[in-house]
Design a protein around this motif. Structure first.
Motif, PDB file in Angstrom:
ATOM      1  N   THR A   1      23.790  58.603  19.176  1.00 16.62           N
ATOM      2  CA  THR A   1      23.715  60.040  18.903  1.00 16.62           C
ATOM      3  C   THR A   1      24.899  60.787  19.507  1.00 16.62           C
ATOM      4  O   THR A   1      25.460  61.703  18.890  1.00 16.62           O
TER       5      THR A   1
ATOM      6  N   GLN B   1      27.732  63.105  17.664  1.00 14.37           N
ATOM      7  CA  GLN B   1      28.150  64.445  18.083  1.00 14.37           C
ATOM      8  C   GLN B   1      29.671  64.515  18.211  1.00 14.37           C
ATOM      9  O   GLN B   1      30.306  65.470  17.740  1.00 14.37           O
TER      10      GLN B   1
ATOM     11  N   ARG C   1      16.290  56.770  23.718  1.00 16.50           N
ATOM     12  CA  ARG C   1      15.060  56.921  22.921  1.00 16.50           C
ATOM     13  C   ARG C   1      14.160  55.700  23.086  1.00 16.50           C
ATOM     14  O   ARG C   1      12.947  55.824  23.269  1.00 16.50           O
TER      15      ARG C   1
ATOM     16  N   THR D   1      21.557  64.926  24.245  1.00 17.34           N
ATOM     17  CA  THR D   1      21.371  64.833  22.802  1.00 17.34           C
ATOM     18  C   THR D   1      20.016  65.445  22.447  1.00 17.34           C
ATOM     19  O   THR D   1      19.265  65.873  23.333  1.00 17.34           O
ATOM     20  N   GLU D   2      19.696  65.446  21.192  1.00 16.18           N
ATOM     21  CA  GLU D   2      18.386  65.980  20.787  1.00 16.18           C
ATOM     22  C   GLU D   2      17.256  65.183  21.428  1.00 16.18           C
ATOM     23  O   GLU D   2      16.192  65.736  21.758  1.00 16.18           O
ATOM     24  N   PHE D   3      17.464  63.873  21.644  1.00 19.83           N
ATOM     25  CA  PHE D   3      16.425  63.033  22.232  1.00 19.83           C
ATOM     26  C   PHE D   3      16.325  63.255  23.738  1.00 19.83           C
ATOM     27  O   PHE D   3      15.227  63.465  24.263  1.00 19.83           O
ATOM     28  N   SER D   4      17.460  63.211  24.449  1.00 16.98           N
ATOM     29  CA  SER D   4      17.393  63.399  25.902  1.00 16.98           C
ATOM     30  C   SER D   4      16.916  64.807  26.258  1.00 16.98           C
ATOM     31  O   SER D   4      16.209  64.995  27.253  1.00 16.98           O
ATOM     32  N   ARG D   5      17.252  65.787  25.447  1.00 20.59           N
ATOM     33  CA  ARG D   5      16.751  67.142  25.664  1.00 20.59           C
ATOM     34  C   ARG D   5      15.218  67.162  25.583  1.00 20.59           C
ATOM     35  O   ARG D   5      14.541  67.754  26.431  1.00 20.59           O
ATOM     36  N   ARG D   6      14.693  66.510  24.560  1.00 17.68           N
ATOM     37  CA  ARG D   6      13.241  66.471  24.367  1.00 17.68           C
ATOM     38  C   ARG D   6      12.563  65.775  25.545  1.00 17.68           C
ATOM     39  O   ARG D   6      11.533  66.238  26.061  1.00 17.68           O
ATOM     40  N   TYR D   7      13.154  64.650  26.024  1.00 19.96           N
ATOM     41  CA  TYR D   7      12.531  63.904  27.112  1.00 19.96           C
ATOM     42  C   TYR D   7      12.633  64.644  28.433  1.00 19.96           C
ATOM     43  O   TYR D   7      11.746  64.520  29.284  1.00 19.96           O
TER      44      TYR D   7
ATOM     45  N   ASN E   1      26.038  64.559  31.827  1.00 22.06           N
ATOM     46  CA  ASN E   1      26.614  64.856  30.516  1.00 22.06           C
ATOM     47  C   ASN E   1      28.126  65.059  30.566  1.00 22.06           C
ATOM     48  O   ASN E   1      28.682  65.481  31.576  1.00 22.06           O
TER      49      ASN E   1
ATOM     50  N   ARG F   1      15.471  69.814  33.463  1.00 20.06           N
ATOM     51  CA  ARG F   1      14.664  70.596  32.523  1.00 20.06           C
ATOM     52  C   ARG F   1      14.883  72.093  32.719  1.00 20.06           C
ATOM     53  O   ARG F   1      14.798  72.873  31.773  1.00 20.06           O
TER      54      ARG F   1
END
Length: 345
Positions: free
Chosen positions: A78, A82, A264, A287-293, A304, A341
């Motif tokens: 991912t 980007q 993920r 990424t969209e995944f690490s942000r969600r986790y 990052n 977070r």
């Protein structure tokens, strides 16, 4: 009178000095045929108006153009997707600078394949940006490109023993040390084992992050034991299986450090195990995944690097090298970001 809200042109200089544009062009380019008094008047006008040449316009007028190529990894990483998106946007900017670009994908985990791809660029490009594997055949391919007159920058992962012109990325040893300090502080006085999952330790950035992580854990947190690093080839599927094995075989597992991609798969395996909230999980790249986790509390911190900054920096640096302009070091320094977070952008 010149409008000071816009950049002055040679036409403005000619008007101010009351001479023809052809005369200004002769003076500016140090060509003969102009009287000393007129040269003095034109030079005074250049200074008075603060004229600075437009490098892109000069290249266009003189028929100068450059060809660049960016080599990025294949696969579903991912972060690399980007980076590719930002490079594509930089390509639009470069086109305005009279630079034409290609973006190619190659398996950077295969040194022979990457070296072959690099050698095929010989004589075709003035500037090359590559996410590289630190391997002798890759180093030789980069050196051959430089010897042939190309300017080469490495992105994200370096080959420091090569003749590449510049590395564009973070200090990866410092990133690994940062991850270790965060891991130790999150675990406080807790003892146990820590699993380490890399993409490939043949990638310089992954090897340097591991080195930095080992340095801090070994010297400052004696109650934490690092398990042998495993390599998931930046694949979510491989990282999922590695994590399942780590949890199954190590009941005292207290932390996981993900050096590369595949977060993920790690998160899914932790959720599946029922231990996602008692194992500290630290990884790289927002990424969209690490942000969600991070939001779900499954990941505790993300180290990052700004992929947009790296793409723009690569474009600027290659253009500067090709056109003989100065590289502004402070502008091109890629910093390490730490996201929790609580501070997500």
């Amino acid at each position: 009178m010149h409008d000071r809200t816009r950049r002055p042109t040679l036409v403005d200089v000619a008007d101010y000095a009351r001479v023809s544009l052809a005369t200004v062009d002769r003076v500016f380019n140090r060509r003969p045929g102009v009287s000393p008094r007129t040269v003095e008047r034109v030079e005074a006008a250049l200074v008075k108006l603060g004229y600075r040449p437009d490098a892109a316009a000069l290249r266009l007028a003189r028929g100068i153009h450059y060809n660049f190529c960016f080599l990025l990894p294949t696969g579903g990483n991912t972060f690399m997707s980007q980076l590719a998106g930002h490079i594509e946007r930089s390509i639009d900017w470069l086109r305005d600078q009279n630079v034409f670009c290609d973006l190619k994908r190659v398996n950077v985990f295969d040194a022979q394949e990457l070296a072959v791809e690099l050698r095929q660029l010989q004589g075709r490009y003035h500037g090359i940006g590559v996410v590289a594997l630190d391997h002798p055949v890759v180093r030789d391919a980069i050196d051959a490109l430089v010897e042939g007159g190309a300017h080469v920058v490495t992105l994200v992962s370096d080959v420091p023993s090569s003749r590449r012109h510049r590395f564009i990325g973070i200090d990866n040893s410092a990133a690994g040390r940062t991850a270790a300090t965060l891991m130790g502080r999150f675990l406080s006085a807790k003892n146990g084992r820590i699993g380490v999952i890399a993409g490939s330790l043949a990638l310089r950035d992954h090897a340097e992050r591991l080195f930095g992580f080992q340095q801090v854990i070994g010297s400052e947190y004696p109650g934490l034991v690092l398990l042998p690093p495993q390599q998931g080839q930046d694949s979510a599927e491989s990282c999922r299986e590695i994590t399942r094995q780590l949890v199954r075989e190590n009941p005292d597992l207290v932390g996981i450090y993900s050096i590369g991609a595949g977060n993920r798969g790690i998160a899914e395996a932790l959720i599946e195990s029922g231990r996602s909230h008692d194992i500290v999980f630290i990884g790289h790249e927002l990424t969209e995944f690490s942000r969600r986790y991070l939001m779900q509390g499954i990941m505790h911190a993300v180290i990052n690097q700004d992929s947009g900054h790296e793409a723009r920096s690569a474009a600027r640096v290659l253009l500067a090298f090709c056109s003989g302009q100065q590289v502004i070091d402070d502008q091109e320094r890629i910093r390490i970001d730490i996201f929790l977070r609580d501070n997500l952008p």
